[in-house]
Design a protein around this motif. Structure first.
Motif, PDB file in Angstrom:
ATOM      1  N   LYS A   1       4.607   5.924   5.449  1.00 18.37           N
ATOM      2  CA  LYS A   1       3.351   5.550   4.782  1.00 18.37           C
ATOM      3  C   LYS A   1       2.175   5.530   5.761  1.00 18.37           C
ATOM      4  CE  LYS A   1       5.092   2.471   1.168  1.00 18.37           C
ATOM      5  NZ  LYS A   1       4.913   1.125   0.591  1.00 18.37           N
ATOM      6  N   VAL A   2       2.482   5.449   7.056  1.00 22.58           N
ATOM      7  CA  VAL A   2       1.450   5.312   8.087  1.00 22.58           C
ATOM      8  C   VAL A   2       1.120   6.680   8.671  1.00 22.58           C
ATOM      9  CG1 VAL A   2       0.841   4.231  10.288  1.00 22.58           C
ATOM     10  CG2 VAL A   2       2.263   2.982   8.632  1.00 22.58           C
ATOM     11  N   ALA A   3      -0.177   6.997   8.708  1.00 18.95           N
ATOM     12  CA  ALA A   3      -0.621   8.263   9.288  1.00 18.95           C
ATOM     13  C   ALA A   3      -1.958   8.051   9.987  1.00 18.95           C
ATOM     14  CB  ALA A   3      -0.765   9.323   8.205  1.00 18.95           C
TER      15      ALA A   3
ATOM     16  N   TYR B   1       0.822  -1.220   0.000  1.00 18.76           N
ATOM     17  CA  TYR B   1       0.000   0.000   0.000  1.00 18.76           C
ATOM     18  C   TYR B   1       0.855   1.268   0.000  1.00 18.76           C
ATOM     19  CZ  TYR B   1      -4.012  -2.948   0.701  1.00 18.76           C
ATOM     20  OH  TYR B   1      -4.986  -3.898   0.520  1.00 18.76           O
ATOM     21  N   ASP B   2       0.333   2.310  -0.653  1.00 23.69           N
ATOM     22  CA  ASP B   2       0.992   3.608  -0.680  1.00 23.69           C
ATOM     23  C   ASP B   2       0.706   4.399   0.595  1.00 23.69           C
ATOM     24  OD1 ASP B   2       1.923   3.356  -3.432  1.00 23.69           O
ATOM     25  OD2 ASP B   2      -0.202   3.536  -3.960  1.00 23.69           O
TER      26      ASP B   2
ATOM     27  N   ILE C   1      -1.685   2.842  15.301  1.00 20.01           N
ATOM     28  CA  ILE C   1      -0.350   3.115  14.766  1.00 20.01           C
ATOM     29  C   ILE C   1       0.698   2.285  15.505  1.00 20.01           C
ATOM     30  CG2 ILE C   1       1.464   4.873  14.540  1.00 20.01           C
ATOM     31  CD1 ILE C   1      -0.777   6.848  13.781  1.00 20.01           C
ATOM     32  N   ILE C   2       0.594   2.223  16.817  1.00 21.56           N
ATOM     33  CA  ILE C   2       1.522   1.408  17.613  1.00 21.56           C
ATOM     34  C   ILE C   2       1.426  -0.056  17.182  1.00 21.56           C
ATOM     35  CG2 ILE C   2       1.971   0.531  19.945  1.00 21.56           C
ATOM     36  CD1 ILE C   2       1.047   3.399  20.909  1.00 21.56           C
ATOM     37  N   ASN C   3       0.205  -0.548  16.989  1.00 20.57           N
ATOM     38  CA  ASN C   3       0.013  -1.937  16.574  1.00 20.57           C
ATOM     39  C   ASN C   3       0.503  -2.188  15.146  1.00 20.57           C
ATOM     40  OD1 ASN C   3      -1.005  -2.812  19.028  1.00 20.57           O
ATOM     41  ND2 ASN C   3      -3.102  -2.286  18.471  1.00 20.57           N
ATOM     42  N   ILE C   4       0.328  -1.209  14.258  1.00 22.61           N
ATOM     43  CA  ILE C   4       0.840  -1.334  12.885  1.00 22.61           C
ATOM     44  C   ILE C   4       2.365  -1.455  12.925  1.00 22.61           C
ATOM     45  CG2 ILE C   4       1.191  -0.092  10.702  1.00 22.61           C
ATOM     46  CD1 ILE C   4      -1.707   1.081  11.186  1.00 22.61           C
ATOM     47  N   GLU C   5       3.002  -0.611  13.720  1.00 22.51           N
ATOM     48  CA  GLU C   5       4.459  -0.665  13.844  1.00 22.51           C
ATOM     49  C   GLU C   5       4.915  -2.007  14.409  1.00 22.51           C
ATOM     50  OE1 GLU C   5       5.267   2.874  16.138  1.00 22.51           O
ATOM     51  OE2 GLU C   5       4.965   4.172  14.392  1.00 22.51           O
ATOM     52  N   ARG C   6       4.148  -2.573  15.322  1.00 20.29           N
ATOM     53  CA  ARG C   6       4.453  -3.891  15.869  1.00 20.29           C
ATOM     54  C   ARG C   6       4.335  -4.954  14.777  1.00 20.29           C
ATOM     55  NH1 ARG C   6       1.145  -7.556  17.001  1.00 20.29           N
ATOM     56  NH2 ARG C   6      -0.641  -6.201  17.198  1.00 20.29           N
TER      57      ARG C   6
END
Length: 165
Positions: free
Chosen positions: A120-122, A96-97, A107-112
């Motif tokens: 790319k994450v916002a 994904y872009d 966001i914390i869970n995405i980074e995990r």
């Protein structure tokens, strides 16, 4: 002049891949997926996007869109995308872009999940100039406020995309 026009055409052929993420993938992220699909379709931009949603947890995998989300979208005249909850995968960061989270915990869970921080994450409401989270209607029961916040964030996100002018 010919080469500039050719490169502009190539830019417009590029499909922007967007993944909306919340905790369970039955309320907020599916609302964002459905509403964003609706907005870009109304503006004649649907062919420029690939839109999906996922959750950071495995709790709801396979479950349909929450009835409260379905009701709110129908009330607003927005078609509910056909969807069953899925969990975000590490490979999504490469595919994904834009990965747009509903809150700071996402966001914390995405980074995990992916193992690192990525530009790319916002957070969705950051596109509307806010550091607020989109409140989870699973807990609040307030699907109207969630809808308004998501719509505001989506409009802000669209305004950041250069090809829309």
């Amino acid at each position: 002049m010919k080469s500039i026009c050719s490169s502009l055409r190539l830019e417009f052929k590029y499909m922007i891949k967007v993944l909306f993420v919340c905790h369970g993938n039955i309320c907020r992220s599916t609302m964002a997926e459905s509403l964003f699909t609706h907005i870009v379709t109304q503006r004649g931009l649907a062919s420029k996007f690939e839109i999906a949603s996922a959750g950071t947890s495995s709790e709801e995998i396979g479950n349909p869109v929450h009835h409260g989300t379905q009701s709110k979208l129908k009330e607003k005249g927005v078609a509910v995308v056909s969807h069953r909850a899925v969990q975000m995968k590490k490979s999504d960061i490469d595919y994904y872009d834009h990965i747009i989270a509903m809150d700071t915990a996402n966001i914390i869970n995405i980074e995990r999940i992916v193992g690192f921080k990525s530009e790319k994450v916002a957070k969705l409401l950051s596109f509307a100039g806010s550091s607020d989270d989109v409140a989870d209607p699973w807990y609040t029961g307030d699907f109207e406020t969630t809808f308004k916040d998501i719509k505001m964030g989506l409009e802000g996100f669209l305004s950041t995309l250069k090809f829309l002018g």
